[in-house]
Design a protein around this motif. Structure first.
Motif, PDB file in Angstrom:
ATOM      1  N   GLU A  73       7.276 -13.123  -3.471  1.00  0.00           N
ATOM      2  CA  GLU A  73       6.794 -13.301  -4.702  1.00  0.00           C
ATOM      3  C   GLU A  73       5.438 -13.409  -4.779  1.00  0.00           C
ATOM      4  OE1 GLU A  73       7.995 -13.427  -7.520  1.00  0.00           O
ATOM      5  OE2 GLU A  73       9.913 -13.961  -7.611  1.00  0.00           O
ATOM      6  N   GLY A  74       4.592 -12.524  -5.363  1.00  0.00           N
ATOM      7  CA  GLY A  74       3.004 -12.383  -5.399  1.00  0.00           C
ATOM      8  C   GLY A  74       2.378 -11.400  -4.523  1.00  0.00           C
ATOM      9  N   THR A  75       3.439 -10.999  -3.553  1.00  0.00           N
ATOM     10  CA  THR A  75       2.859  -9.971  -2.398  1.00  0.00           C
ATOM     11  C   THR A  75       2.271  -8.885  -3.045  1.00  0.00           C
ATOM     12  OG1 THR A  75       4.367 -10.879  -0.773  1.00  0.00           O
ATOM     13  CG2 THR A  75       3.410  -8.756  -0.316  1.00  0.00           C
ATOM     14  N   GLN A  76       1.265  -8.306  -2.518  1.00  0.00           N
ATOM     15  CA  GLN A  76       0.631  -7.033  -2.859  1.00  0.00           C
ATOM     16  C   GLN A  76       0.627  -6.108  -1.669  1.00  0.00           C
ATOM     17  OE1 GLN A  76      -3.622  -6.293  -3.016  1.00  0.00           O
ATOM     18  NE2 GLN A  76      -3.426  -5.599  -5.092  1.00  0.00           N
ATOM     19  N   LEU A  77       1.041  -4.901  -1.875  1.00  0.00           N
ATOM     20  CA  LEU A  77       1.295  -4.060  -0.716  1.00  0.00           C
ATOM     21  C   LEU A  77       0.279  -3.120  -0.917  1.00  0.00           C
ATOM     22  CD1 LEU A  77       3.028  -2.944   1.386  1.00  0.00           C
ATOM     23  CD2 LEU A  77       4.360  -1.473  -0.056  1.00  0.00           C
ATOM     24  N   ASP A  78      -0.573  -2.790   0.165  1.00  0.00           N
ATOM     25  CA  ASP A  78      -1.919  -1.996   0.194  1.00  0.00           C
ATOM     26  C   ASP A  78      -1.539  -1.213   1.476  1.00  0.00           C
ATOM     27  OD1 ASP A  78      -4.265  -0.915  -0.231  1.00  0.00           O
ATOM     28  OD2 ASP A  78      -5.501  -2.532   0.474  1.00  0.00           O
ATOM     29  N   PHE A  79      -2.427   0.232   1.275  1.00  0.00           N
ATOM     30  CA  PHE A  79      -2.450   1.018   2.459  1.00  0.00           C
ATOM     31  C   PHE A  79      -3.891   1.223   2.839  1.00  0.00           C
ATOM     32  CE2 PHE A  79      -2.612   5.177   4.429  1.00  0.00           C
ATOM     33  CZ  PHE A  79      -1.559   4.961   5.167  1.00  0.00           C
ATOM     34  N   VAL A  80      -4.140   0.967   4.100  1.00  0.00           N
ATOM     35  CA  VAL A  80      -5.479   0.810   4.581  1.00  0.00           C
ATOM     36  C   VAL A  80      -5.761   1.693   5.627  1.00  0.00           C
ATOM     37  CG1 VAL A  80      -6.070  -1.623   3.673  1.00  0.00           C
ATOM     38  CG2 VAL A  80      -5.123  -1.267   5.810  1.00  0.00           C
ATOM     39  N   ARG A  81      -6.951   2.233   6.022  1.00  0.00           N
ATOM     40  CA  ARG A  81      -7.457   3.023   7.051  1.00  0.00           C
ATOM     41  C   ARG A  81      -8.412   2.375   7.601  1.00  0.00           C
ATOM     42  NH1 ARG A  81      -6.493   7.962   3.533  1.00  0.00           N
ATOM     43  NH2 ARG A  81      -4.741   8.843   4.551  1.00  0.00           N
ATOM     44  N   GLU A  82      -8.523   2.104   8.889  1.00  0.00           N
ATOM     45  CA  GLU A  82      -9.779   1.052   9.525  1.00  0.00           C
ATOM     46  C   GLU A  82      -9.937   2.018  10.828  1.00  0.00           C
ATOM     47  OE1 GLU A  82      -7.924  -2.654   9.891  1.00  0.00           O
ATOM     48  OE2 GLU A  82      -8.655  -3.285   7.817  1.00  0.00           O
ATOM     49  N   GLY A  83     -10.917   2.907  10.767  1.00  0.00           N
ATOM     50  CA  GLY A  83     -11.078   3.600  11.990  1.00  0.00           C
ATOM     51  C   GLY A  83      -9.870   4.671  12.191  1.00  0.00           C
ATOM     52  N   LEU A  84      -9.273   4.607  13.333  1.00  0.00           N
ATOM     53  CA  LEU A  84      -8.306   5.916  13.569  1.00  0.00           C
ATOM     54  C   LEU A  84      -6.930   4.972  13.065  1.00  0.00           C
ATOM     55  CD1 LEU A  84      -9.562   6.851  17.119  1.00  0.00           C
ATOM     56  CD2 LEU A  84      -9.935   8.002  14.864  1.00  0.00           C
ATOM     57  N   ASN A  85      -6.855   4.016  12.687  1.00  0.00           N
ATOM     58  CA  ASN A  85      -5.625   3.274  12.619  1.00  0.00           C
ATOM     59  C   ASN A  85      -5.437   3.333  10.929  1.00  0.00           C
ATOM     60  OD1 ASN A  85      -5.330   2.570  15.073  1.00  0.00           O
ATOM     61  ND2 ASN A  85      -6.469   1.031  14.995  1.00  0.00           N
ATOM     62  N   GLU A  86      -4.308   3.498  10.664  1.00  0.00           N
ATOM     63  CA  GLU A  86      -4.032   3.410   8.915  1.00  0.00           C
ATOM     64  C   GLU A  86      -2.460   3.048   8.973  1.00  0.00           C
ATOM     65  OE1 GLU A  86      -4.161   7.256   7.816  1.00  0.00           O
ATOM     66  OE2 GLU A  86      -2.021   7.863   8.357  1.00  0.00           O
ATOM     67  N   GLY A  87      -2.257   2.081   8.040  1.00  0.00           N
ATOM     68  CA  GLY A  87      -1.014   1.679   7.680  1.00  0.00           C
ATOM     69  C   GLY A  87      -0.827   0.472   6.422  1.00  0.00           C
ATOM     70  N   PHE A  88       0.104   0.046   6.173  1.00  0.00           N
ATOM     71  CA  PHE A  88       0.382  -0.565   5.214  1.00  0.00           C
ATOM     72  C   PHE A  88       0.086  -2.088   5.451  1.00  0.00           C
ATOM     73  CE2 PHE A  88       3.578   2.421   3.911  1.00  0.00           C
ATOM     74  CZ  PHE A  88       3.199   2.648   2.781  1.00  0.00           C
TER      75      PHE A  88
END
Length: 107
Positions: A73-88
Motif C-alpha cells: 500500500e502506497g508504494t511507488q514503482l520507479d525505473f532509474v538509471r544510475e551510471g551503467l546500472n538501471e532497474g526498478f
C-alpha cells in the motif's frame, strides 16, 4: 492508498510489452526470503486474475495479489538509471528496514 508508478517506469513497461508483443502490465508482489524477511517480486503479466487488485497509471496496469497488497500500500514503482546500472526501484513507505545487500526488506 494506491500503488503508483512514475512516468519513467510506465515508459519502460510500455516499451518492453510492445517489444514482447503481449501483456497487460506488471504483477507486483512480495515473497518471504532474505536477511530481512521479505523481497519484492516483479514480472510482466499476460492476464488479470479475478482476485488481483488493479491499479493504473500512465496507461500501465499494476496487478497485485490480495496477500501482497497490505505490504505494498502506497508504494511507488520507479525505473532509474544510475551510471551503467538501471532497474526498478520500489519506494515503499511501509519499509522499516532494508538488508545491507539490498535484496530484502522488513515491514
Amino acid at each position: 492508498m494506491a500503488v503508483t508508478l512514475t512516468e519513467a517506469a510506465a515508459r519502460h513497461v510500455t516499451r518492453y510489452l510492445a517489444k514482447r508483443g503481449r501483456g497487460v502490465g506488471v504483477r507486483l508482489g512480495v515473497k518471504t526470503t532474505g536477511c530481512s524477511g521479505m523481497a519484492y517480486k516483479l514480472e510482466y503479466a499476460d492476464d488479470v486474475a479475478p482476485e488481483d487488485h488493479v491499479f493504473e497509471g500512465h496507461g500501465v496496469k499494476v496487478l497485485i495479489d490480495p496477500k501482497s497488497l497490505p505490504y505494498l500500500e502506497g508504494t511507488q514503482l520507479d525505473f532509474v538509471r544510475e551510471g551503467l546500472n538501471e532497474g526498478f526501484r520500489f519506494n515503499n513507505p511501509n519499509e522499516k528496514d532494508r538488508c545491507g545487500c539490498g535484496e530484502s526488506f522488513r515491514i
